[in-house]
Design a protein around this motif. Structure first.
Motif, PDB file in Angstrom:
ATOM      1  N   GLU A   1       0.817  -1.203   0.000  1.00  0.00           N
ATOM      2  CA  GLU A   1       0.000   0.000   0.000  1.00  0.00           C
ATOM      3  C   GLU A   1       0.852   1.254   0.000  1.00  0.00           C
ATOM      4  OE1 GLU A   1      -3.847   0.820   1.872  1.00  0.00           O
ATOM      5  OE2 GLU A   1      -3.330  -0.873   3.153  1.00  0.00           O
ATOM      6  N   THR A   2       0.237   2.363  -0.412  1.00  0.00           N
ATOM      7  CA  THR A   2       0.899   3.648  -0.260  1.00  0.00           C
ATOM      8  C   THR A   2       1.102   3.932   1.224  1.00  0.00           C
ATOM      9  OG1 THR A   2      -1.300   4.657  -0.337  1.00  0.00           O
ATOM     10  CG2 THR A   2      -0.030   4.621  -2.391  1.00  0.00           C
ATOM     11  N   THR A   3       2.134   4.698   1.553  1.00  0.00           N
ATOM     12  CA  THR A   3       2.520   4.847   2.949  1.00  0.00           C
ATOM     13  C   THR A   3       2.059   6.143   3.591  1.00  0.00           C
ATOM     14  OG1 THR A   3       4.643   5.763   2.245  1.00  0.00           O
ATOM     15  CG2 THR A   3       4.548   3.389   2.653  1.00  0.00           C
ATOM     16  N   GLY A   4       1.702   7.158   2.820  1.00  0.00           N
ATOM     17  CA  GLY A   4       1.279   8.417   3.410  1.00  0.00           C
ATOM     18  C   GLY A   4      -0.056   8.296   4.120  1.00  0.00           C
ATOM     19  N   LEU A   5      -0.204   9.064   5.217  1.00  0.00           N
ATOM     20  CA  LEU A   5      -1.435   8.997   6.006  1.00  0.00           C
ATOM     21  C   LEU A   5      -2.648   9.386   5.167  1.00  0.00           C
ATOM     22  CD1 LEU A   5      -2.765   8.632   8.801  1.00  0.00           C
ATOM     23  CD2 LEU A   5      -2.355  11.071   9.201  1.00  0.00           C
ATOM     24  N   LEU A   6      -2.574  10.512   4.480  1.00  0.00           N
ATOM     25  CA  LEU A   6      -3.705  10.961   3.675  1.00  0.00           C
ATOM     26  C   LEU A   6      -3.966  10.006   2.509  1.00  0.00           C
ATOM     27  CD1 LEU A   6      -3.116  14.823   3.572  1.00  0.00           C
ATOM     28  CD2 LEU A   6      -4.750  13.543   4.970  1.00  0.00           C
ATOM     29  N   ALA A   7      -2.879   9.478   1.933  1.00  0.00           N
ATOM     30  CA  ALA A   7      -3.046   8.537   0.818  1.00  0.00           C
ATOM     31  C   ALA A   7      -3.749   7.268   1.284  1.00  0.00           C
ATOM     32  CB  ALA A   7      -1.690   8.207   0.209  1.00  0.00           C
ATOM     33  N   GLN A   8      -3.382   6.779   2.470  1.00  0.00           N
ATOM     34  CA  GLN A   8      -4.035   5.583   2.984  1.00  0.00           C
ATOM     35  C   GLN A   8      -5.486   5.861   3.365  1.00  0.00           C
ATOM     36  OE1 GLN A   8      -1.439   4.039   6.099  1.00  0.00           O
ATOM     37  NE2 GLN A   8      -0.537   2.609   4.645  1.00  0.00           N
ATOM     38  N   SER A   9      -5.745   7.061   3.867  1.00  0.00           N
ATOM     39  CA  SER A   9      -7.136   7.432   4.150  1.00  0.00           C
ATOM     40  C   SER A   9      -7.948   7.425   2.867  1.00  0.00           C
ATOM     41  CB  SER A   9      -7.187   8.819   4.798  1.00  0.00           C
ATOM     42  OG  SER A   9      -6.467   8.853   6.004  1.00  0.00           O
ATOM     43  N   ARG A  10      -7.384   7.979   1.821  1.00  0.00           N
ATOM     44  CA  ARG A  10      -8.063   8.001   0.523  1.00  0.00           C
ATOM     45  C   ARG A  10      -8.268   6.587  -0.008  1.00  0.00           C
ATOM     46  NH1 ARG A  10      -4.736  11.140  -1.664  1.00  0.00           N
ATOM     47  NH2 ARG A  10      -3.474   9.585  -2.750  1.00  0.00           N
ATOM     48  N   ASP A  11      -7.265   5.722   0.189  1.00  0.00           N
ATOM     49  CA  ASP A  11      -7.406   4.327  -0.237  1.00  0.00           C
ATOM     50  C   ASP A  11      -8.575   3.652   0.479  1.00  0.00           C
ATOM     51  OD1 ASP A  11      -5.251   4.619  -1.906  1.00  0.00           O
ATOM     52  OD2 ASP A  11      -3.809   3.659  -0.542  1.00  0.00           O
ATOM     53  N   GLY A  12      -8.735   3.971   1.768  1.00  0.00           N
ATOM     54  CA  GLY A  12      -9.829   3.380   2.525  1.00  0.00           C
ATOM     55  C   GLY A  12     -11.186   3.802   1.998  1.00  0.00           C
ATOM     56  N   ILE A  13     -11.334   5.090   1.661  1.00  0.00           N
ATOM     57  CA  ILE A  13     -12.595   5.577   1.106  1.00  0.00           C
ATOM     58  C   ILE A  13     -12.874   4.920  -0.243  1.00  0.00           C
ATOM     59  CG2 ILE A  13     -13.787   7.621   0.233  1.00  0.00           C
ATOM     60  CD1 ILE A  13     -12.251   9.238   2.360  1.00  0.00           C
ATOM     61  N   ARG A  14     -11.823   4.826  -1.069  1.00  0.00           N
ATOM     62  CA  ARG A  14     -11.992   4.180  -2.379  1.00  0.00           C
ATOM     63  C   ARG A  14     -12.377   2.716  -2.231  1.00  0.00           C
ATOM     64  NH1 ARG A  14      -6.612   6.640  -5.438  1.00  0.00           N
ATOM     65  NH2 ARG A  14      -7.525   8.665  -6.007  1.00  0.00           N
ATOM     66  N   TYR A  15     -11.816   2.054  -1.247  1.00  0.00           N
ATOM     67  CA  TYR A  15     -12.135   0.637  -1.016  1.00  0.00           C
ATOM     68  C   TYR A  15     -13.624   0.469  -0.742  1.00  0.00           C
ATOM     69  CZ  TYR A  15     -12.324  -3.876   1.378  1.00  0.00           C
ATOM     70  OH  TYR A  15     -12.656  -5.152   1.762  1.00  0.00           O
ATOM     71  N   ILE A  16     -14.181   1.342   0.098  1.00  0.00           N
ATOM     72  CA  ILE A  16     -15.601   1.252   0.428  1.00  0.00           C
ATOM     73  C   ILE A  16     -16.462   1.568  -0.789  1.00  0.00           C
ATOM     74  CG2 ILE A  16     -17.451   2.259   1.818  1.00  0.00           C
ATOM     75  CD1 ILE A  16     -15.359   2.740   3.998  1.00  0.00           C
ATOM     76  N   LEU A  17     -16.117   2.622  -1.500  1.00  0.00           N
ATOM     77  CA  LEU A  17     -16.918   3.040  -2.649  1.00  0.00           C
ATOM     78  C   LEU A  17     -16.883   2.020  -3.785  1.00  0.00           C
ATOM     79  CD1 LEU A  17     -16.071   6.848  -2.832  1.00  0.00           C
ATOM     80  CD2 LEU A  17     -18.087   5.755  -1.838  1.00  0.00           C
TER      81      LEU A  17
END
Length: 399
Positions: free
Chosen positions: A198-214
């Motif tokens: 996974e990407t390592t940045g905090l904001l990038a991982q937050s964005r990944d989480g939102i994309r995962y749900i959507l």
């Protein structure tokens, strides 16, 4: 179907639940203490409200990002650090003579540690409790939360009156320390769940989480159903006092209006997590969501208090569909995304409920009667729930 007593055969759950109970009790006392402390110093209802909002506003603004730490770091460590940080910050709020603005800043800082704590706890629960035991454990946690709200504020008022706000806040800090000690002693060490790719940045991982749900149709429609039903079914809470006044009552009746949905919610949570079979439970989730809003529609007829209380209890009974659905939601999410998924779910719920509270209050202020506002909330909510189509509970959620 697992019983609540059987849950305590699981060592980790015993310790985590014990810490949860302590924190809930301490938080209810602290909520009263903060209101008393700020109002006594300033005689300002606005500043009291600003301080009280510290318990939910950080979750709205920072929940999706801060919850990412529950996926970046070992979750046991997240729980312990969050408890100890909150203990230290709440203890500082109790320091005599502290400037009020500093105390409010410290309150907001303390509550910034709540989203990662809640996310880490929710993500760990499926790893502690297998199968239907997890559904029951999630139900027991929600029931405990509701009971703490039903009785905690009353007990909090008595305690604050007896020992004062300063000692009450110190007691809240002590409950966080006790929770950290229980978690440290009872929970196994687990590595951080985030995948190495996974990407390592905090904001990038937050964005990944939102994309995962959507990207998952079931997850996003599940969230939509919970958010929509909750927004409309809990909106009457915001106008409890004017509604009680329109019914010819006062604060006591307003308390009954606030307690009735909680009583119904408690009964429904027990039925859905302890009494009904898993197959029956899964079949009634969507009808229960409809009940949570359609039960409010008869308020348009402006019935008396006894009927109103029955309607609110029925709405609360229906709203309890959230309890098992939340557990199914978490179990469907891949383990490395569970913290972020819970952060998004919790923050969205706070946002829609806050907007619904504001809308209900504004409608009454504009001249509509409270009964009309509640009935219209039921009508609009029912329409919204019916158009929010959710597939049946997926097979992988039961694995």
């Amino acid at each position: 179907m697992a019983t609540y007593r059987e849950l305590f055969a699981y060592r980790e759950f015993r310790y985590l639940y014990g810490g949860q109970v302590l924190s809930y009790l301490g938080d209810q006392v602290a909520a009263v203490a903060v209101a008393v402390l700020v109002f006594d110093r300033t005689n300002s209802a606005l500043l009291s409200a600003v301080a009280y909002a510290s318990s939910w506003l950080p979750g709205v603004l920072g929940g999706p990002v801060l919850s990412t730490y529950a996926d970046r770091l070992p979750r046991r460590s997240v729980l312990i650090v969050c408890d100890l940080a909150r203990a230290a910050l709440i203890a500082l709020v109790a320091v005599p003579g502290l400037p009020l603005w500093v105390a409010i800043v410290l309150l907001y800082a303390a509550h910034l540690f709540s989203p990662p704590f809640v996310a880490a706890r929710a993500a760990l629960m499926p790893e502690m409790l297998p199968g239907e035991a997890y559904i029951a454990g999630n139900g027991l946690s929600n029931i405990t939360s509701q009971l703490s709200q039903l009785f905690g504020f009353v007990a909090g008022g008595v305690i604050v009156a007896a020992v004062g706000p300063v000692w009450s806040l110190l007691g809240n800090a002590a409950t966080f320390v006790a929770s950290a000690l229980l978690i440290s002693a009872g929970l196994a060490r687990r590595p951080a769940p985030t995948l190495s790719g996974e990407t390592t940045g905090l904001l990038a991982q937050s964005r990944d989480g939102i994309r995962y749900i959507l990207a998952d149709p079931w997850l996003r429609t599940c969230l939509a159903l919970v958010w929509v039903a909750s927004a409309f079914s809990f909106a009457p809470e915001a106008i409890a006092y004017p509604w009680a006044d329109s019914l010819g009552g006062g604060p006591a009746q307003a308390g009954l209006l606030l307690a009735a949905p909680s009583a119904g919610f408690l009964l429904g949570a027990i039925l859905l997590t302890r009494v009904l079979s898993p197959e029956t439970r899964d079949r009634v989730l969507r009808p229960a969501a409809v009940l949570s809003t359609v039960a409010l529609v008869p308020a348009l007829l402006d019935p008396g208090l006894p009927v109103v209380l029955l309607l609110l209890a029925a709405a609360g009974l229906g709203a309890s569909f959230i309890v098992p659905l939340n557990a199914i939601f978490v179990r469907r999410v891949a383990p490395e995304f569970r913290g972020r998924a819970m952060g998004v779910a919790a923050s969205g719920l706070l946002v829609v409920q806050g907007l619904a509270f504001l809308a209900a209050g504004a409608a009454v202020q504009a001249g509509l009667s409270p009964s009309t506002v509640v009935g219209l909330s039921g009508l609009l909510g029912t329409a919204a729930v019916l158009v929010t189509r959710m597939a049946r509970v997926p097979a992988r959620a039961d694995s």
